[in-house]
Structure formats: structure tokens, C-alpha cells
Design a protein around this motif. Sequence first.
Motif, PDB file in Angstrom:
ATOM      1  N   PRO A 104      -3.775  -6.572   9.270  1.00  0.00           N
ATOM      2  CA  PRO A 104      -2.597  -6.061   9.808  1.00  0.00           C
ATOM      3  C   PRO A 104      -1.653  -5.483   9.020  1.00  0.00           C
ATOM      4  O   PRO A 104      -1.792  -5.672   7.849  1.00  0.00           O
ATOM      5  N   LEU A 105      -1.014  -4.233   9.328  1.00  0.00           N
ATOM      6  CA  LEU A 105      -0.239  -3.415   8.512  1.00  0.00           C
ATOM      7  C   LEU A 105       1.293  -3.692   9.222  1.00  0.00           C
ATOM      8  O   LEU A 105       1.580  -3.239  10.316  1.00  0.00           O
ATOM      9  N   HIS A 106       2.071  -3.950   8.233  1.00  0.00           N
ATOM     10  CA  HIS A 106       3.459  -4.002   8.413  1.00  0.00           C
ATOM     11  C   HIS A 106       4.139  -2.882   7.818  1.00  0.00           C
ATOM     12  O   HIS A 106       3.977  -2.781   6.443  1.00  0.00           O
ATOM     13  N   LEU A 107       4.785  -1.879   8.658  1.00  0.00           N
ATOM     14  CA  LEU A 107       5.595  -0.731   7.966  1.00  0.00           C
ATOM     15  C   LEU A 107       6.921  -0.994   8.048  1.00  0.00           C
ATOM     16  O   LEU A 107       7.713  -1.542   9.030  1.00  0.00           O
ATOM     17  N   TYR A 108       7.591  -0.514   6.847  1.00  0.00           N
ATOM     18  CA  TYR A 108       9.000  -0.664   6.617  1.00  0.00           C
ATOM     19  C   TYR A 108       9.422   0.760   6.265  1.00  0.00           C
ATOM     20  O   TYR A 108       8.965   1.558   6.023  1.00  0.00           O
ATOM     21  N   ASN A 109      11.142   0.685   6.672  1.00  0.00           N
ATOM     22  CA  ASN A 109      11.602   1.838   6.401  1.00  0.00           C
ATOM     23  C   ASN A 109      11.951   1.754   4.803  1.00  0.00           C
ATOM     24  O   ASN A 109      13.186   1.340   4.356  1.00  0.00           O
ATOM     25  N   ASN A 110      11.251   1.863   3.859  1.00  0.00           N
ATOM     26  CA  ASN A 110      11.500   1.693   2.543  1.00  0.00           C
ATOM     27  C   ASN A 110      11.224   2.986   1.708  1.00  0.00           C
ATOM     28  O   ASN A 110      10.689   3.848   2.340  1.00  0.00           O
ATOM     29  N   ASP A 111      11.559   2.988   0.553  1.00  0.00           N
ATOM     30  CA  ASP A 111      11.573   4.081  -0.343  1.00  0.00           C
ATOM     31  C   ASP A 111      11.560   3.783  -1.689  1.00  0.00           C
ATOM     32  O   ASP A 111      12.172   2.889  -2.151  1.00  0.00           O
ATOM     33  N   GLY A 112      10.744   4.457  -2.507  1.00  0.00           N
ATOM     34  CA  GLY A 112      10.696   4.145  -3.898  1.00  0.00           C
ATOM     35  C   GLY A 112      11.949   4.205  -4.668  1.00  0.00           C
ATOM     36  O   GLY A 112      12.099   3.213  -5.545  1.00  0.00           O
ATOM     37  N   SER A 113      12.881   5.113  -4.306  1.00  0.00           N
ATOM     38  CA  SER A 113      14.023   5.274  -5.109  1.00  0.00           C
ATOM     39  C   SER A 113      15.085   4.407  -4.535  1.00  0.00           C
ATOM     40  O   SER A 113      15.719   3.781  -5.554  1.00  0.00           O
ATOM     41  N   ALA A 114      14.939   3.845  -3.383  1.00  0.00           N
ATOM     42  CA  ALA A 114      15.779   2.730  -3.070  1.00  0.00           C
ATOM     43  C   ALA A 114      15.428   1.641  -3.706  1.00  0.00           C
ATOM     44  O   ALA A 114      16.307   0.723  -3.800  1.00  0.00           O
ATOM     45  N   GLN A 119     -12.394 -11.722  -5.043  1.00  0.00           N
ATOM     46  CA  GLN A 119     -11.776 -12.841  -4.526  1.00  0.00           C
ATOM     47  C   GLN A 119     -10.229 -12.740  -4.093  1.00  0.00           C
ATOM     48  O   GLN A 119      -9.347 -13.634  -4.388  1.00  0.00           O
ATOM     49  N   LEU A 120     -10.060 -11.427  -3.934  1.00  0.00           N
ATOM     50  CA  LEU A 120      -8.545 -10.805  -3.743  1.00  0.00           C
ATOM     51  C   LEU A 120      -8.523 -10.218  -2.520  1.00  0.00           C
ATOM     52  O   LEU A 120      -8.926  -9.038  -2.059  1.00  0.00           O
ATOM     53  N   SER A 121      -8.106 -11.065  -1.383  1.00  0.00           N
ATOM     54  CA  SER A 121      -8.191 -10.375   0.097  1.00  0.00           C
ATOM     55  C   SER A 121      -6.712 -10.589   0.587  1.00  0.00           C
ATOM     56  O   SER A 121      -6.230 -11.676   0.776  1.00  0.00           O
ATOM     57  N   PRO A 122      -6.142  -9.630   1.184  1.00  0.00           N
ATOM     58  CA  PRO A 122      -4.944  -9.719   1.947  1.00  0.00           C
ATOM     59  C   PRO A 122      -5.046 -10.309   3.295  1.00  0.00           C
ATOM     60  O   PRO A 122      -6.235  -9.813   3.962  1.00  0.00           O
ATOM     61  N   SER A 123      -3.980 -10.857   3.730  1.00  0.00           N
ATOM     62  CA  SER A 123      -4.032 -11.367   5.089  1.00  0.00           C
ATOM     63  C   SER A 123      -3.010 -10.407   5.920  1.00  0.00           C
ATOM     64  O   SER A 123      -3.136 -10.069   6.987  1.00  0.00           O
ATOM     65  N   VAL A 124      -2.100  -9.703   5.031  1.00  0.00           N
ATOM     66  CA  VAL A 124      -1.215  -8.715   5.675  1.00  0.00           C
ATOM     67  C   VAL A 124      -0.983  -7.714   4.574  1.00  0.00           C
ATOM     68  O   VAL A 124      -0.880  -8.006   3.266  1.00  0.00           O
ATOM     69  N   ILE A 125      -0.822  -6.142   4.909  1.00  0.00           N
ATOM     70  CA  ILE A 125      -0.551  -5.176   4.119  1.00  0.00           C
ATOM     71  C   ILE A 125       0.950  -4.606   4.254  1.00  0.00           C
ATOM     72  O   ILE A 125       0.880  -4.214   5.604  1.00  0.00           O
ATOM     73  N   ARG A 126       1.715  -4.441   3.448  1.00  0.00           N
ATOM     74  CA  ARG A 126       3.036  -3.878   3.724  1.00  0.00           C
ATOM     75  C   ARG A 126       2.999  -2.492   3.257  1.00  0.00           C
ATOM     76  O   ARG A 126       2.435  -2.392   2.091  1.00  0.00           O
ATOM     77  N   ALA A 127       3.602  -1.613   3.869  1.00  0.00           N
ATOM     78  CA  ALA A 127       3.720  -0.257   3.531  1.00  0.00           C
ATOM     79  C   ALA A 127       4.951   0.489   3.843  1.00  0.00           C
ATOM     80  O   ALA A 127       5.502   0.071   5.012  1.00  0.00           O
ATOM     81  N   GLY A 128       5.413   1.296   3.058  1.00  0.00           N
ATOM     82  CA  GLY A 128       6.677   2.290   3.646  1.00  0.00           C
ATOM     83  C   GLY A 128       6.068   3.223   4.787  1.00  0.00           C
ATOM     84  O   GLY A 128       4.988   3.832   4.727  1.00  0.00           O
ATOM     85  N   LYS A 129       6.754   3.504   5.790  1.00  0.00           N
ATOM     86  CA  LYS A 129       6.444   4.434   6.767  1.00  0.00           C
ATOM     87  C   LYS A 129       6.910   5.937   6.243  1.00  0.00           C
ATOM     88  O   LYS A 129       7.933   6.446   6.387  1.00  0.00           O
ATOM     89  N   ALA A 130       5.894   6.321   5.349  1.00  0.00           N
ATOM     90  CA  ALA A 130       6.128   7.550   4.621  1.00  0.00           C
ATOM     91  C   ALA A 130       4.887   8.150   4.278  1.00  0.00           C
ATOM     92  O   ALA A 130       3.690   7.498   4.511  1.00  0.00           O
ATOM     93  N   ALA A 178       1.038  -1.329  -0.100  1.00  0.00           N
ATOM     94  CA  ALA A 178       0.045   0.109  -0.106  1.00  0.00           C
ATOM     95  C   ALA A 178       0.857   1.310  -0.023  1.00  0.00           C
ATOM     96  O   ALA A 178       2.178   1.123   0.347  1.00  0.00           O
ATOM     97  N   THR A 179       0.457   2.274  -0.602  1.00  0.00           N
ATOM     98  CA  THR A 179       0.875   3.556  -0.484  1.00  0.00           C
ATOM     99  C   THR A 179      -0.276   4.622  -0.053  1.00  0.00           C
ATOM    100  O   THR A 179      -1.308   4.329  -0.304  1.00  0.00           O
ATOM    101  N   ALA A 180       0.261   5.728   0.384  1.00  0.00           N
ATOM    102  CA  ALA A 180      -0.688   6.867   0.610  1.00  0.00           C
ATOM    103  C   ALA A 180       0.046   8.208   0.535  1.00  0.00           C
ATOM    104  O   ALA A 180       0.141   8.743   1.572  1.00  0.00           O
ATOM    105  N   GLY A 181       0.183   8.453  -0.807  1.00  0.00           N
ATOM    106  CA  GLY A 181       0.842   9.759  -0.955  1.00  0.00           C
ATOM    107  C   GLY A 181       0.102  10.801  -1.623  1.00  0.00           C
ATOM    108  O   GLY A 181      -1.347  10.804  -0.930  1.00  0.00           O
ATOM    109  N   THR A 182       0.191  11.442  -2.578  1.00  0.00           N
ATOM    110  CA  THR A 182      -0.918  12.171  -3.300  1.00  0.00           C
ATOM    111  C   THR A 182      -2.108  11.570  -3.753  1.00  0.00           C
ATOM    112  O   THR A 182      -3.129  11.645  -3.397  1.00  0.00           O
ATOM    113  N   SER A 183      -1.923  10.363  -4.252  1.00  0.00           N
ATOM    114  CA  SER A 183      -2.777   9.347  -4.352  1.00  0.00           C
ATOM    115  C   SER A 183      -2.682   7.930  -3.474  1.00  0.00           C
ATOM    116  O   SER A 183      -1.626   8.310  -2.821  1.00  0.00           O
ATOM    117  N   GLY A 184      -3.730   7.304  -3.345  1.00  0.00           N
ATOM    118  CA  GLY A 184      -3.591   6.145  -2.328  1.00  0.00           C
ATOM    119  C   GLY A 184      -3.899   4.731  -3.166  1.00  0.00           C
ATOM    120  O   GLY A 184      -4.622   4.709  -4.059  1.00  0.00           O
TER     121      GLY A 184
END
Length: 497
Positions: free
Chosen positions: A429-439, A399-410, A260-266
Motif C-alpha cells: 500500500p502507498l500512502h501519499l502526502y502533501n509533503n515537500d523536502g524543503s518543508a 529481511q527488510l520488507s515494508p507493510s506501507v510505503i509513504r511518499a510525497g505526491k510529487a 519513497a521518492t521518484a524524482g531524477t532518481s528513485g
Amino acid sequence: MYVLGIDLGTSSVKVSVVELSTAKTIVTVQYPESERAIISLEPGWAEQNPEQWWSDVQQAILKANATHLYNPKHIQAIGIAYQMHGLVLIDNQCQPLRNSIIWCDSRAVPYGDAALNALGNEFCLTHLLNSPGNFTAAKLAWVKDNEPHIFNQIHRVLLPGDYLALKFTGHATTTESALSEGIFWDFKEKQISNALLQYYNFNKQFFPDIHPVFSKHGELLSNIAENLGLKPGIPVTYKAGDQPNNALSLNVSEPGEFAATAGTSGVIYGVSEQLIYDHQSRINSFAHVNYQRQLQRIGVLLCINGTGILNSWLKKITGSIHSYENMNALAEQVPAGSEGLLMLPFGNGAERILMNKTLFAHVANIDLNKHGEAHFYRAAQEGIAFAFKYGLNIMRSIQLSPSVIRAGKANMFLSQLFADVFVQNTGVPLHLYNNDGSAGAALGAAIGLGVFTSIKDAMKYQQPIQIIEPDKYKMEHYAALYEKWEALLNEKMNNHL
């Protein structure tokens, strides 16, 4: 040794340099510091200048170099992530013919609808996995009809990332993933759609050579290398749209994994091995970064144009007296439900989840004796989370249902309040990571260079920095609040007919 990753966003460019031996990000910078404007010449239009993108990319790289945290001459490859669905038209001198019509532009909806009617709903969904909607192909049709003097000069039709790679290398390429996000790719025939080209009367020669996402897309030109302090001849080895790239950076590449992302758009983005689609094209399916003709990996994308842009709009109209951190702190002082204040965030063009209606943003139930700015800040975050729930319900219907969603803490996920409201509304459940699109783009370049054998190999060092679990009491409370929000949405939708 290092790899360079570029993330061309709507509001700015981010650049990261990643060390190959450890997959560690050495530096990340953004340019410009303030948000780059969207050009809107008419209501529902959204454009940006590709030459401005290129200037911003160069400035971002020079800004990263200026940190002196690495030797630019030791960069071995370049990866590019970019805002999806944009239309870039170049002439035979490789110069842009007009501004790019970007992802949130609504003008081409009638052209997409006409193609859907002519080609047939069944064909479009089973072959293209989408209605042509207001995607790149429909935008090109708008240019053909409204700007024939531009259309007649077209040498190549590119996505934004294709254009950046061209500027680095002097060589134009594209990918099956890029063609699919433009709704040019036929998943059944596994080629550019002849039926679509024939309907719109597009020349197949408009499209450059098709390369795999992880492959050499050209080598860095000597003059560009000199200007940027880089080594001439290093390859561009990765190109992907920002949402597939975000999924890559969160180690989302196999069926059942979600980002998941939640910037200008989500966005909520899930991977499937099936040619999966929504019958009303409210969500969209594209070739993921690891899609192969013999090994299907389909990225199913729920996109809400109006999300973080509502938060930034509130910041602007309150005179920018608060930082986002202060806005979040004020919002947390207001009880759940914002004491009756409701907000619909759909003010950034036509919304796919609302069947391409331009509904606009709305605020309801303002009590002049009760509601202050903090209520607006909270109602915005709740309204965005409710929109995510509305969209996720559509994904679940196919029939597309997540058990976990991963997102960057941004972006919006920097708000603890928003992250919690997101979880309590989606029930996931939401798992937040120190990720970045450029990385992520840098690691994509490393995969394309052959340093890593797979996406899983490149992402093996990742661990979540925070996990937020659903709470039964909170979920029940928000379920009642969501019903009121959805009732408001349905009222506005019915009034829109």
C-alpha cells in the motif's frame, strides 16, 4: 514566528517557510524554474558548481520573501536538505577548488572497488555497512590520483549541505549522518574510519567538527542576513541528505517505517535498528537523522539513478510539445504492458542495484506500425516501476520488507498511472502526502531549535491525502509483464560482462 527550509536538489533549489505554532507551510518556491544542468565532461561524469548552488539558494530565498506572505525578520532558524554523496573541496579561504563531483558520477567506481579488495569485504560491510563504491570517499581518492594540484590545496572536505551551511555561517561543520553517506564513518568503532583514511592516505584534518544533525551548526553572518532580508545571528539547526530528510518529512524515523521518492532518481528508504547491509552492496545503509551512538537508527537506501530522468528525457526528445500532465494522460490510453514495448531506465550513470554497472537505458520490441509516443510514455513509467520492484526484492532478501510505503505526491507520484503501477508491482500500500523536502528541512530546523521535542511531535499534523491499495488481479497481470522486463534486464546484464 517561522523557520526556513532549503532543499538543494540536482535540478533546482526549493525553499519553504513554515509557521512554528502550527507546522503549516506558508510558502514554497523553486529556483530556477527550468532544470539546472548537470556538467558531464566525460561519459559517466556528473558535476555541478557549488557557487551556482549558493547563488540559486539566495535567489530562492529572495523569491520566497517577495511573496510578502511572512516577515523574513521573524524567521528563527534555517534547515538544510541536500543531494547526497557529493564531494565539495574548499581551500583555506573557504573557496571551492573545483566543481562538486555529484551523486550520479561514476568515475570513482574503480577506486571504491580497490578499497573493498584491500580492506576486505567483511570489514567494509560490518564497519562501513557498504562498499566504498562510487561514494564521496572514492571520489576524493579519484581527485588525489588525477588532480594532485587540487588535492594538495584541500583545507576541508564537505558534503553539499555542509558547504551551504558554511556559506550562511562562515563556520564548517559536518554530521555523523553526512560522514556515513560519504563512507567515512565506522559504525563499529563509532568514529571516522581510521582504516579507510590510512588506505587512501587522507588527512583526518580534512574533516570539520562533527555536530549532531539537530543542533547549532553556526549563526547567520550579518552581511548574508542583510542581503537576504533575514535577522543576523539566527542559527542553522539542521542538516541532512535529501533522502533521510524526505523520510523525516514523511514521519519515517523508527524501525519498520518506509519512505519513497521518484524524482531524477528513485529511492525506497527504510529504517532499521540493526547494522544491516547487503552482501553485494546493491543497497546502502547510512546513519539516519536520529542516529545516535547509543541508539542506532540506520536508514537503508535503495537508489535507482535512472528513474524520473527517463521521463524528462522523453519530454525533451519529443520537443517538449506535451506537459507532464498530458504525457500521463496519453500514457493512460495505452493498455498495461505498452503492447509489448519495454524500457530499462538505467541511463544515468552506474547503478548500485546492478553492482555499479553502467548499463545505460534501453528500449526493446519497437513495432513501427503500432507504437507511438503514448506507448513510450507508458513503457517508461512501467519500466521505472519494474526497477523499483527489482530493487525492493533485494531489500526483502535481507529481511527488510515494508507493510506501507509513504511518499510525497510529487514528481513521478503526481502521475496516477505511475502510482498505481508502483503499488501493483511492489504489492505494498502507498500512502501519499502533501509533503515537500524543503518543508521537511524547515521542520528539522524547528526540532533543532527545540520547538518540537521529537520527529513524531513535529509531524503530528500530517495525514495522507491518498491511499492506493494493491489489487490482486492487477498484481497477477503485472507479475507476468515484470518477468518479461526482468528477462530483458538479465540479457543486457549478461551482455555487459
